[in-house]
Every structure is written in C-alpha cells, then in structure tokens.
Design an enzyme around this catalytic site. Structure first.
Site, mmCIF file in Angstrom:
data_model
loop_
_atom_site.group_PDB
_atom_site.id
_atom_site.type_symbol
_atom_site.label_atom_id
_atom_site.label_comp_id
_atom_site.label_asym_id
_atom_site.label_seq_id
_atom_site.Cartn_x
_atom_site.Cartn_y
_atom_site.Cartn_z
ATOM 1 N N GLU A 199 127.220 -48.280 61.873
ATOM 2 C CA GLU A 199 128.345 -48.170 60.933
ATOM 3 C C GLU A 199 129.649 -47.780 61.640
ATOM 4 O O GLU A 199 130.265 -46.778 61.296
ATOM 5 C CB GLU A 199 128.029 -47.108 59.867
ATOM 6 C CG GLU A 199 126.765 -47.348 59.076
ATOM 7 C CD GLU A 199 126.432 -46.183 58.144
ATOM 8 O OE1 GLU A 199 127.053 -45.101 58.250
ATOM 9 O OE2 GLU A 199 125.547 -46.361 57.304
ATOM 10 N N GLY A 237 133.495 -47.588 62.484
ATOM 11 C CA GLY A 237 134.763 -47.801 61.802
ATOM 12 C C GLY A 237 135.851 -47.755 62.848
ATOM 13 O O GLY A 237 136.324 -48.768 63.360
ATOM 14 N N ARG A 238 136.182 -46.522 63.254
ATOM 15 C CA ARG A 238 137.254 -46.274 64.220
ATOM 16 C C ARG A 238 137.114 -47.092 65.508
ATOM 17 O O ARG A 238 138.112 -47.611 66.020
ATOM 18 C CB ARG A 238 137.221 -44.783 64.573
ATOM 19 C CG ARG A 238 138.357 -44.305 65.443
ATOM 20 C CD ARG A 238 138.066 -42.884 65.967
ATOM 21 N NE ARG A 238 137.579 -42.006 64.930
ATOM 22 C CZ ARG A 238 138.326 -41.182 64.206
ATOM 23 N NH1 ARG A 238 139.605 -41.110 64.417
ATOM 24 N NH2 ARG A 238 137.774 -40.410 63.284
ATOM 25 N N TYR A 252 144.478 -33.309 61.147
ATOM 26 C CA TYR A 252 143.531 -32.947 62.209
ATOM 27 C C TYR A 252 144.219 -32.499 63.489
ATOM 28 O O TYR A 252 143.553 -32.365 64.505
ATOM 29 C CB TYR A 252 142.659 -34.157 62.590
ATOM 30 C CG TYR A 252 142.004 -34.894 61.457
ATOM 31 C CD1 TYR A 252 141.119 -34.243 60.585
ATOM 32 C CD2 TYR A 252 142.210 -36.253 61.281
ATOM 33 C CE1 TYR A 252 140.490 -34.942 59.568
ATOM 34 C CE2 TYR A 252 141.583 -36.961 60.266
ATOM 35 C CZ TYR A 252 140.732 -36.292 59.408
ATOM 36 O OH TYR A 252 140.108 -36.991 58.421
ATOM 37 N N CYS A 288 159.193 -33.235 53.048
ATOM 38 C CA CYS A 288 159.544 -31.813 52.987
ATOM 39 C C CYS A 288 158.350 -30.913 53.252
ATOM 40 O O CYS A 288 157.851 -30.239 52.351
ATOM 41 C CB CYS A 288 160.157 -31.498 51.635
ATOM 42 S SG CYS A 288 161.599 -32.503 51.335
ATOM 43 N N GLU A 289 157.859 -30.929 54.479
ATOM 44 C CA GLU A 289 156.763 -30.076 54.915
ATOM 45 C C GLU A 289 156.935 -29.876 56.405
ATOM 46 O O GLU A 289 157.189 -30.851 57.125
ATOM 47 C CB GLU A 289 155.406 -30.779 54.742
ATOM 48 C CG GLU A 289 154.997 -31.031 53.337
ATOM 49 C CD GLU A 289 153.745 -30.233 52.961
ATOM 50 O OE1 GLU A 289 153.250 -29.435 53.792
ATOM 51 O OE2 GLU A 289 153.291 -30.420 51.831
HETATM 52 C C1 LIG Z 1 133.124 -42.297 58.044
HETATM 53 C C2 LIG Z 1 131.765 -42.815 58.182
HETATM 54 C C3 LIG Z 1 131.463 -43.787 59.152
HETATM 55 C C4 LIG Z 1 132.470 -44.313 60.148
HETATM 56 O O1 LIG Z 1 132.844 -43.357 61.076
HETATM 57 P P1 LIG Z 1 133.733 -43.784 62.358
HETATM 58 O O2 LIG Z 1 133.964 -42.516 63.065
HETATM 59 O O3 LIG Z 1 134.989 -44.388 61.837
HETATM 60 O O4 LIG Z 1 132.925 -44.741 63.142
HETATM 61 C C5 LIG Z 1 130.178 -44.300 59.180
HETATM 62 N N1 LIG Z 1 129.227 -43.859 58.321
HETATM 63 C C6 LIG Z 1 129.466 -42.931 57.385
HETATM 64 C C7 LIG Z 1 128.391 -42.501 56.485
HETATM 65 C C8 LIG Z 1 130.745 -42.371 57.290
HETATM 66 O O5 LIG Z 1 130.973 -41.433 56.375
#
Ligand SMILES: *Cc1c(COP(=O)(O)O)cnc(C)c1O
Length: 438
Positions: free
Chosen positions: A296, A298-299, A339, A367-368
């Site tokens: 899974e 993403g980043r 972060y 404004c922060e």
């Molecule tokens: C956020 C998330 C991801 C993706 O995380 P990355 O750091 O972007 O790879 C995968 N699985 C679950 C369950 C998540 O919550």
C-alpha cells in the site's frame, strides 16, 4: 555555479535552458518538458504540478522490485486522491487502498474495474461505507476491532455477499518517524493487539458470510529504516503459520505502506535500489509461505512526483530577520506546520551571474505563526515576483489542504511530456460560500 545548483527531482523536475529563447541563458525548472513559468502564467499560483513521467517511473520501479513474488500494489489514495492520478495508476496496473467511502467513490469514478483490487482500511468504518464496499465487490476488508468484525458479518449477511477479511494486527514494532504518523504500537488506536488476533480470526471463521483471507499490518508513514518492516513481516509470518495450523486459509499478507523518501538535498539516491532493499526486507521473512503480498505505498510513489509552485509576494525584515512572504500558505501545504516537515524550496529561475544567498523564513499569508514552509533556511535571495518551487509535495500536499482563512484550494496540473492538463481547477470564493446559509 554547477556545484551549488539547487536540488532537482529527475526525471520530472530538472533545470534546463529554454531552447526557444535563444540568447537567454537562464536555466528554468521544468516539469517533464514544460517550463514552470509557463504553467504559472497559464494556471496561476499557488499551483500543484505533477509529473506523469515520475509517477510512471516510480510505480514501475516499485513493481519491478517485487517481481517473482505474487503481489498487488494497492496505491494508498489518501496520499493524493486526484481522479486523473488514480486513473493513470489504474492503467499501470494498480489497485487501491481506501480509508473511506468517499475514497471508494473516487475509485468507482476513475477506474471502476479496479474495485476487485481494493482493500479497505480504517478504524471507523461506517455501516453505509461497508455496504458500498460490499456492493462494489472489493478484495479485502482490513478489520480493526472486534465490534467492526461483528458489523461486517451483519452487513455481509444482509447483502448475502461473502466478505474476505484480514485483521489489522498491531505488530508492536516501533518505527522511527514523526509520532503523528507512527501507528504500530499498542498505545496507538490502530489494529488489534497481537495476542487477541487469533481469537478474532476464529470467531470470524464461524460466520457464514465472512472469509478469513489475510493478515494486515501498517506500522506508519515516512519510515526510512528497513528493520521495522522486516520485524513486522517476521511476526506476520508466524501468525500466518499459526492460523494455517488452525485450519484457516490465509492467502494474503497486506504489508501496508510507509516506505519513506528523502526530502533533503539531492534526489532520492536511487529509488530502484531502495525499493529492492525494501522488497527483500518484506519478502525474506515470508519465504516459503506462498502468500500473495499486498502493498500500500502512497508517498513513495507520488511524493517526489509533485511540486507546489508559489510566487513571492513581499520581502520584509523584522529586527534583522528576513521574511519571504509567498502566495501559498499552510492551508495549501500543511506538512511543515503539522509535522515540522522539511521540504526543499528552490528558485524556478536560475539567473546567470553571481549567486547571493541569505538566511530567510519562507512564510504564507495565513494568520498563524505556524504558517511557514521553512525557518532560518539559507536559499538564493528571492525577490518579490519570483517563482519558487516547494519540492516533494505530491503526497499529503493537496490531500491535506483546507480552506482555512477562506482561501480557495490551489489548482492541480498534470504534465506528461510536452503536454499539460488541468486535473483540478482552482476553487473560487463563490464556490466556498455556496453551501452556507444566511
Ligand atoms: C496512510 C496509509 C498508507 C500509505 O502510507 P505511505 O506512507 O504514504 O506509504 C498505507 N496503508 C494505510 C493503512 C495507511 O493508513
């Protein structure tokens, strides 16, 4: 000059001489083959710009790293959920990891035929969201509690549809990352404690419309060391063995996401070798089990494939401290505020001649005091009107954007080779006010 050239992100974002402008020697940062100033002129700023070549290259390298091992890449939609990006990833063969019914509807809009490659994670699934997922026929529900398992059983029975499920196990592995995005310890809200998992599986197995099919783990995000992944997989492997010994047909191991990227300085040294090491860390503990691996990311796929393009509005000085006020703000890109994340900020135009640098804070108009992109950062002196690119903002940039300070969210542009396409138009103030009643 070359020695201190600002960082680039090949293949998508590199400095080139604009060939059309003969006699103008400045270097411009380009997205694929399009100079960023042209995009700023056409679409305005702040603007998210994504590089299709980078997305494709990173997806392929990630996929290649797992060659020889049965696997499905379920791209984590929450990192960047733009429909055009989802469609592009689906064409490359991706499935999806969703955490809400809304994200499922994005899949159904962008690539409905990939529903069978969707895994559904999240600690707070609603009955209605479970219903939608059952109707869509997703691959796997990642169940995070005993009560959720009960609800899933009831909804599946109601629809006469068998739901394949995995228990999201909390592996009790500490991942060195920011505390807000570390998820693999018992004190976190995620998953089911290790020792309670077996009992839940066995209970699920007695339900007519539930099928225990996998184990899921996800220990956090932006993890740059590989040992936590390896350790987690070792635990997953032993759970697979013990569940199989109990007679359950556990076929999938969902390894979650979390592979980190390097936000600093030079480009990701070699994503290809990095993913190979990552794949080894995941695969070795599972050796001989013949499981189907679900991933899974993403980043790791989308992070370096995007930049936030912003224009300098003002220069100001308070008690000797230099501020660069830009037209993007924390509502557009929250990571530095939320972060304390580091993002490289580079000039779009590299003017020929002497390079002067200075130490500045790059801040937005919100404004922060927390509205900053960099503090005490040494960069090439920017002037009002200059364009800057904030690098590695493809992931958790637009997807975390808000309308704080009644600021419309930026437009998003996808560049592919020499073509650019608006994939989300800039919001308007009228649009923001429309749902409200006087
Ligand atoms: C956020 C998330 C991801 C993706 O995380 P990355 O750091 O972007 O790879 C995968 N699985 C679950 C369950 C998540 O919550």
């Amino acid at each position: 000059m070359k020695a201190n050239r600002p960082p680039e992100r090949p293949p998508g974002f590199i400095y080139r001489r604009e060939t059309r402008l003969v006699g103008k020697p400045d270097l411009e940062l380009q997205a694929d083959q399009i100079p960023l100033p042209r995009l700023a002129k056409r679409y305005g700023t702040p603007l998210y710009v994504y590089s299709a070549s980078t997305i494709r290259e990173r997806y392929r390298q990630f996929d290649q790293a797992f060659r020889g091992c049965e696997h499905t890449i379920c791209y984590s939609i929450k990192a960047n959920s733009n429909l055009s990006i989802l469609k592009m990833l689906a064409r490359l063969g991706a499935g999806f990891d969703i955490v809400s019914g809304g994200e499922l509807q994005r899949v159904m809009a962008a690539a409905p035929r990939t529903a069978a490659k969707v895994v559904f994670s999240g600690v707070g699934k609603l009955a209605d969201e479970i219903d939608q997922a059952l109707r869509a026929g997703i691959l796997l529900f990642n169940v995070e509690s005993s009560s959720e398992l009960g609800l899933l059983a009831a909804r599946a029975a109601h629809h006469h549809k068998t739901a394949q499920f995995a228990i999201r196990v909390n592996p009790q592995v500490a991942a060195k990352t920011h505390p807000y995005i570390s998820t693999g310890l018992h004190e976190h809200k995620f998953g089911v404690p290790w020792r309670d998992a077996s009992e839940l599986y066995l209970r699920g197995a007695t339900e007519r419309y539930l099928k225990p099919a996998g184990i899921s783990v996800h220990i956090g995000s932006q993890i740059t060391e590989l040992d936590p992944f390896r350790e987690t997989m070792q635990r997953a492997a032993s759970l697979v063995r013990s569940l199989r010994a109990d007679g359950l047909d556990i076929r999938y191991v969902d390894a979650g996401g979390g592979l980190g990227i390097s936000y600093k300085n030079t480009s990701d040294p070699s994503f290809s070798s990095r993913t190979k090491q990552y794949a080894r860390a995941l695969r070795e503990p599972l050796d001989g089990l013949g499981v189907h691996l679900l991933l899974e990311p993403g980043r790791a796929i989308i992070g370096p494939a995007g930049v936030l393009l912003t224009r300098v509005l003002y220069r100001k000085q308070n008690n000797g401290k230099q501020f660069v006020v830009v037209d993007a703000a924390m509502n557009d890109l929250l990571r530095p505020s939320l972060y304390h994340a580091y993002h490289e900020i580079v000039p779009v135009l590299l003017r020929k001649g002497a390079v002067t640098t200075e130490k500045v804070d790059v801040v937005g108009p919100v404004c922060e005091t927390g509205d900053f992109f960099a503090r005490d950062r040494v960069i090439r002196s920017p002037q009002a009107g200059d364009l800057l690119a904030i690098l590695d903002t493809g992931a958790y940039g637009m997807s975390l954007a808000s309308n704080y300070n009644t600021r419309p969210r930026p437009a998003e542009v996808l560049v592919d080779g020499a073509r650019s396409r608006l994939v989300r138009k800039r919001e308007s103030i009228a649009g923001l006010l429309a749902p409200e009643r006087l």
